[in-house]
Motif scaffolding. Structure first.
Motif: not given
Length: 149
Positions: A141-148
């Motif tokens: 979730e963090l990866a998707n939020r920081l790098f959409p």
């Protein structure tokens, strides 16, 4: 036309100052002004008319001499400012390169997290949290939020 203070690329060189003809003219004008001052100090028996004429000439030479002194001091001050600004630009460029490398590494990390944490499958990846309320994997979730995408 390129002056003596510019490099072939048009950048001002940090070690440059007045050179060539400009330096010779500046020093000559200052020397003439000082010579006139000495002459006026020594020649005290001149008539009022001669003194008036000499003071007019001195005023003209004095204006040019002050401009020459300003050019000499200005070149020195400007040389220091250019050196300081060049150092700041080099530091900013280094920081920008480091930030660019960090951004690339972060994007690579996000891509690796996405590949190893495919939604709906175990994928052999271990959950980083045992809290069932979180739902999905917090790292994904963090990866998707920081790098959409």
């Amino acid at each position: 036309m390129m002056s003596g203070t510019e490099s072939a690329e048009g950048e001002v060189e940090p070690g440059s100052s007045l050179s060539g003809t400009a330096l010779v003219v500046a020093v000559t004008v200052i020397a003439v002004w000082l010579g006139l001052l000495v002459w006026l100090a020594v020649d005290t028996d001149a008539s009022e008319v001669i003194w008036s004429r000499l003071l007019v000439v001195l005023g003209s030479v004095e204006a040019v001499a002050f401009a020459a002194v300003g050019a000499l001091f200005g070149a020195t001050v400007q040389r220091q400012r250019v050196a300081d600004l060049q150092a700041r630009a080099d530091a900013a460029e280094s920081r920008a390169e480091a930030n660019q490398a960090a951004a690339i590494n972060g994007e690579r990390l996000a891509a690796a997290v996405r590949v190893t944490h495919v939604p709906g499958t175990d994928g052999g990846a271990e959950r980083l949290s045992t809290d069932a309320r979180l739902g999905g994997d917090p790292v994904l979730e963090l990866a998707n939020r920081l790098f959409p995408d």
